[in-house]
Scaffold this motif. Sequence first.
Motif, PDB file in Angstrom:
ATOM      1  N   MET A  99       0.842  -1.186   0.000  1.00  0.00           N
ATOM      2  CA  MET A  99       0.000   0.000   0.000  1.00  0.00           C
ATOM      3  C   MET A  99       0.882   1.243   0.000  1.00  0.00           C
ATOM      4  SD  MET A  99      -2.998   0.909   2.610  1.00  0.00           S
ATOM      5  CE  MET A  99      -3.952   2.359   2.390  1.00  0.00           C
ATOM      6  N   THR A 100       0.533   2.182  -0.814  1.00  0.00           N
ATOM      7  CA  THR A 100       1.294   3.423  -0.936  1.00  0.00           C
ATOM      8  C   THR A 100       1.398   4.113   0.416  1.00  0.00           C
ATOM      9  OG1 THR A 100       0.572   3.630  -3.217  1.00  0.00           O
ATOM     10  CG2 THR A 100       1.408   5.623  -2.185  1.00  0.00           C
ATOM     11  N   ARG A 101       2.595   4.620   0.743  1.00  0.00           N
ATOM     12  CA  ARG A 101       2.870   5.210   2.048  1.00  0.00           C
ATOM     13  C   ARG A 101       2.618   6.713   2.099  1.00  0.00           C
ATOM     14  NH1 ARG A 101       8.660   2.527   3.194  1.00  0.00           N
ATOM     15  NH2 ARG A 101       9.035   4.693   3.652  1.00  0.00           N
ATOM     16  N   ILE A 102       1.813   7.212   1.188  1.00  0.00           N
ATOM     17  CA  ILE A 102       1.431   8.621   1.166  1.00  0.00           C
ATOM     18  C   ILE A 102       0.016   8.678   0.602  1.00  0.00           C
ATOM     19  CG2 ILE A 102       2.392   9.038  -1.129  1.00  0.00           C
ATOM     20  CD1 ILE A 102       3.249  11.834  -0.182  1.00  0.00           C
ATOM     21  N   ALA A 103      -0.761   9.626   1.067  1.00  0.00           N
ATOM     22  CA  ALA A 103      -2.137   9.750   0.569  1.00  0.00           C
ATOM     23  C   ALA A 103      -2.120  10.303  -0.854  1.00  0.00           C
ATOM     24  CB  ALA A 103      -2.945  10.664   1.487  1.00  0.00           C
ATOM     25  N   LEU A 104      -2.779   9.604  -1.755  1.00  0.00           N
ATOM     26  CA  LEU A 104      -2.892  10.051  -3.142  1.00  0.00           C
ATOM     27  C   LEU A 104      -4.044  11.045  -3.229  1.00  0.00           C
ATOM     28  CD1 LEU A 104      -2.584   6.647  -5.039  1.00  0.00           C
ATOM     29  CD2 LEU A 104      -0.806   8.346  -4.682  1.00  0.00           C
TER      30      LEU A 104
ATOM     31  N   ILE B 215       1.150  11.608  -6.802  1.00  0.00           N
ATOM     32  CA  ILE B 215       2.076  11.914  -5.710  1.00  0.00           C
ATOM     33  C   ILE B 215       2.875  13.176  -6.034  1.00  0.00           C
ATOM     34  CG2 ILE B 215       4.160  11.153  -4.496  1.00  0.00           C
ATOM     35  CD1 ILE B 215       3.038   8.263  -4.742  1.00  0.00           C
ATOM     36  N   MET B 216       3.470  13.207  -7.207  1.00  0.00           N
ATOM     37  CA  MET B 216       4.298  14.360  -7.564  1.00  0.00           C
ATOM     38  C   MET B 216       3.481  15.642  -7.644  1.00  0.00           C
ATOM     39  SD  MET B 216       7.196  12.770 -10.099  1.00  0.00           S
ATOM     40  CE  MET B 216       8.049  14.317 -10.234  1.00  0.00           C
ATOM     41  N   ALA B 217       2.183  15.525  -7.953  1.00  0.00           N
ATOM     42  CA  ALA B 217       1.313  16.694  -8.035  1.00  0.00           C
ATOM     43  C   ALA B 217       1.179  17.403  -6.690  1.00  0.00           C
ATOM     44  CB  ALA B 217      -0.062  16.293  -8.550  1.00  0.00           C
TER      45      ALA B 217
ATOM     46  N   PHE C  84       7.898   6.071  -1.398  1.00  0.00           N
ATOM     47  CA  PHE C  84       6.496   5.986  -1.010  1.00  0.00           C
ATOM     48  C   PHE C  84       5.861   4.632  -1.310  1.00  0.00           C
ATOM     49  CE2 PHE C  84       6.919  10.687  -1.552  1.00  0.00           C
ATOM     50  CZ  PHE C  84       6.765  10.992  -0.198  1.00  0.00           C
ATOM     51  N   ASP C  85       6.631   3.689  -1.859  1.00  0.00           N
ATOM     52  CA  ASP C  85       6.118   2.366  -2.194  1.00  0.00           C
ATOM     53  C   ASP C  85       4.822   2.496  -2.993  1.00  0.00           C
ATOM     54  OD1 ASP C  85       6.154  -0.394  -2.315  1.00  0.00           O
ATOM     55  OD2 ASP C  85       5.175  -0.657  -0.376  1.00  0.00           O
ATOM     56  N   THR C  86       4.914   3.284  -4.056  1.00  0.00           N
ATOM     57  CA  THR C  86       3.752   3.611  -4.877  1.00  0.00           C
ATOM     58  C   THR C  86       3.090   2.348  -5.417  1.00  0.00           C
ATOM     59  OG1 THR C  86       4.894   5.641  -5.536  1.00  0.00           O
ATOM     60  CG2 THR C  86       2.969   4.993  -6.838  1.00  0.00           C
TER      61      THR C  86
END
Length: 180
Positions: free
Chosen positions: A1-6, A36-38, A166-168
């Motif tokens: 699971m991604t480690r940052i909120a999308l 993420i980059m956004a 972030f393990d996207t």
Amino acid sequence: MTRIALPANDAIPAASQPVIDAMTKQLKMTPNLFRIMALSPNALNGWAALQGALAKTLDAKLRDGIALAVSQVNGCQYCLSAHSYVASNMAHIDDEEIRLNRLGKSHTPKTAAAVAFAKALMETRGKITEDDLHAVREAGFSEANIVEIIALAAQFMLTNFVNNAFDTEVDFPVVETEVV
């Protein structure tokens, strides 16, 4: 699971929206990497400016080969999956060439020199040898082309690091990091 909120589409910063819209139109989806980059319009727009300028260098198949070699060295499953998808479906590179590019090799001597150089660049953190430079020059790359290969490797390394940090979650057909 991604480690940052999308961010959802309506939560993407306005300054990031033009790049997001362009990527979504090109790929017919909004890849998780770009969501993420956004979050940082400066990072996204800086990456997009570099990518836009470097899209005018070398040729698409060679750029894809460099992306695959760099992403393999950095162990980025997201980028390996995305670049394998793009290489296969947009640049029409066959599976065997994709596999070879990931290993820093190619059936084409000029491509082999470029992807081997990019691989060495990543493995040595830029501290390549005279032999590395000689090989890429002998393959027909100009000094400007060598700078472009380095810049492309840096561009791909940036996205590798964002995804690795972030393990996207991969939203392309998944490619394993081990080469088979």
